[in-house]
Design a protein around this motif. Structure first.
Motif, PDB file in Angstrom:
ATOM      1  N   GLY A   1      11.298   0.918  12.457  1.00  0.00           N
ATOM      2  CA  GLY A   1      10.167   0.033  12.675  1.00  0.00           C
ATOM      3  C   GLY A   1       9.274  -0.194  11.472  1.00  0.00           C
ATOM      4  O   GLY A   1       8.248  -0.871  11.585  1.00  0.00           O
ATOM      5  N   TYR A   2       9.643   0.350  10.308  1.00  0.00           N
ATOM      6  CA  TYR A   2       8.832   0.158   9.107  1.00  0.00           C
ATOM      7  C   TYR A   2       9.162  -1.200   8.507  1.00  0.00           C
ATOM      8  O   TYR A   2      10.280  -1.440   8.058  1.00  0.00           O
ATOM      9  N   THR A   3       8.194  -2.093   8.494  1.00  0.00           N
ATOM     10  CA  THR A   3       8.441  -3.479   8.137  1.00  0.00           C
ATOM     11  C   THR A   3       8.171  -3.748   6.661  1.00  0.00           C
ATOM     12  O   THR A   3       7.590  -2.924   5.951  1.00  0.00           O
ATOM     13  N   GLU A   4       8.576  -4.932   6.210  1.00  0.00           N
ATOM     14  CA  GLU A   4       8.260  -5.355   4.844  1.00  0.00           C
ATOM     15  C   GLU A   4       6.750  -5.426   4.639  1.00  0.00           C
ATOM     16  O   GLU A   4       6.242  -5.123   3.554  1.00  0.00           O
ATOM     17  N   GLU A   5       6.023  -5.813   5.680  1.00  0.00           N
ATOM     18  CA  GLU A   5       4.567  -5.842   5.587  1.00  0.00           C
ATOM     19  C   GLU A   5       4.014  -4.429   5.390  1.00  0.00           C
ATOM     20  O   GLU A   5       3.083  -4.222   4.598  1.00  0.00           O
ATOM     21  N   ASN A   6       4.569  -3.458   6.116  1.00  0.00           N
ATOM     22  CA  ASN A   6       4.162  -2.065   5.918  1.00  0.00           C
ATOM     23  C   ASN A   6       4.391  -1.648   4.470  1.00  0.00           C
ATOM     24  O   ASN A   6       3.546  -0.981   3.853  1.00  0.00           O
ATOM     25  N   TRP A   7       5.559  -2.010   3.929  1.00  0.00           N
ATOM     26  CA  TRP A   7       5.910  -1.631   2.553  1.00  0.00           C
ATOM     27  C   TRP A   7       4.904  -2.227   1.570  1.00  0.00           C
ATOM     28  O   TRP A   7       4.418  -1.545   0.664  1.00  0.00           O
ATOM     29  N   ARG A   8       4.601  -3.511   1.741  1.00  0.00           N
ATOM     30  CA  ARG A   8       3.646  -4.161   0.829  1.00  0.00           C
ATOM     31  C   ARG A   8       2.269  -3.518   0.913  1.00  0.00           C
ATOM     32  O   ARG A   8       1.586  -3.355  -0.099  1.00  0.00           O
ATOM     33  N   GLU A   9       1.858  -3.150   2.127  1.00  0.00           N
ATOM     34  CA  GLU A   9       0.510  -2.614   2.316  1.00  0.00           C
ATOM     35  C   GLU A   9       0.415  -1.133   1.945  1.00  0.00           C
ATOM     36  O   GLU A   9      -0.543  -0.703   1.285  1.00  0.00           O
TER      37      GLU A   9
ATOM     38  N   PRO B   1       3.761   6.571   2.584  1.00  0.00           N
ATOM     39  CA  PRO B   1       3.608   7.621   3.591  1.00  0.00           C
ATOM     40  C   PRO B   1       4.528   8.816   3.339  1.00  0.00           C
ATOM     41  O   PRO B   1       5.696   8.656   2.966  1.00  0.00           O
ATOM     42  N   VAL B   2       4.007  10.016   3.535  1.00  0.00           N
ATOM     43  CA  VAL B   2       4.761  11.268   3.454  1.00  0.00           C
ATOM     44  C   VAL B   2       4.445  12.082   4.704  1.00  0.00           C
ATOM     45  O   VAL B   2       3.481  11.823   5.409  1.00  0.00           O
TER      46      VAL B   2
END
Length: 324
Positions: A69-77, A292-293
């Motif tokens: 569920g980790y989206t491209e938007e999550n990655w950018r943010e 995120p870790v």
């Protein structure tokens, strides 16, 4: 260089993942003692904490490379997430989780059954298409007793004309990168430690080593300028990133495993490593990767037990073998 008792005491007042390596690499403790400390990685401290986040199906965060569920938007943010299965296995490798333990064996089997790469749903232990990912899969797979020879053969065929590797090869790159090359070198060395070297793996490692050595571990071949100023800064965990300490650690490990002599082209990197030691005998954590870790281990800008352990054992190896 003889580490001071206060620095050693500070290192020992830490997590089992660090303590057992201090005992083995800096104190020459009897094997039974450091192995007993190593066994605590599974049940105490960072190792136990990471294992507590494991999913029932053997994965972490529900995915091989990316959390479910980790989206491209999550990655950018937020940045790249470091919580998924491949990065968690790499962390357990760094911690020194016993590969023969029941927990490790169960994890390997569950991942084989349930984990698929995000690229094209390839089974985890088959690898995928990107050299950095496949190199780390070889490293942890060889360590945990998985048959990863097909991935090794693929990596051997993906070497660039200048001797190293680049994960942008599939996008048309014909030049190696420090990042990809160190990942592949570490993977091949771990594979050789587990399965034995072949003429092909030795030749590939020699070519990758030459790529780094010709550049003094951090310089551009054409201009002599640093290829990236961050190569001279220290981070932990490195994940896929290169720095000169990671390069030096590889050459230490390769030298100890194969008996090869010190290469004088490492000296500039060694001198830089010495120059970064603080007056109190420690080294700082210069930076960490965004994203995120599961948990933080150390604070950037502060003395780092991980960097200090790694630096001290590199310098001990260098000084002992250089006859100083």
């Amino acid at each position: 260089m003889a580490p001071t008792g206060s620095v050693i005491d500070w290192l020992l007042a830490s997590d089992p993942a660090i303590r057992w390596q201090v005992m083995r690499d800096l104190l020459d403790a009897p094997e039974a003692e450091w192995q007993a400390e190593r066994a605590r990685v599974e049940t105490e401290g960072w190792g136990a904490r990471l294992l507590s986040h494991q999913d029932q199906d053997g994965q972490w965060a529900g995915g091989a490379f990316m959390p479910a569920g980790y989206t491209e938007e999550n990655w950018r943010e937020l940045g790249q997430a470091w919580t998924a299965t491949c990065f968690s296995l790499q962390q357990l490798y760094d911690f020194g989780l016993y590969p023969s333990s029941a927990r490790a064996r169960r994890t390997v089997d569950l991942i084989a059954e349930n984990s698929r790469w995000d690229h094209d749903a390839q089974p985890f232990w088959d690898g995928e298409v990107e050299e950095c990912i496949n190199a780390r899969t070889v490293m942890v797979g060889a360590y945990f007793g998985v048959e990863v020879s097909p991935i090794v053969e693929r990596l051997l065929g993906e070497r660039q004309p200048d001797g190293g590797w680049n994960c942008e090869r599939c996008n048309g790159s014909h030049r190696s990168s420090f990042h990809t090359t160190i990942n592949v070198l570490e993977g091949l060395l771990e594979y050789e430690n587990a399965k034995g070297a072949t003429a092909k793996t030795r030749a590939a490692r020699a070519a990758g080593e030459a790529y780094l050595l010709e550049r003094g571990l951090f310089r551009r071949l054409g201009t002599g300028a640093p290829a990236d100023e961050r190569y001279l800064k220290f981070l932990h965990p490195n994940r896929w990133r290169y720095d000169v300490l990671r390069g030096l650690e590889y050459f230490r490990a390769a030298s100890l495993a194969t008996g090869t002599a010190l290469d004088p082209r490492l000296r500039e990197a060694i001198d830089h490593l010495r120059s970064r030691q603080s007056d109190d005998g420690t080294w700082p954590l210069d930076w960490t990767l965004k994203g995120p870790v599961w948990f933080e281990m150390e604070v950037p800008g502060q003395p780092s037990r991980w960097i200090t352990l790694r630096a001290l054992r590199v310098l001990r190896w260098w000084d002992e073998h250089a006859g100083r």
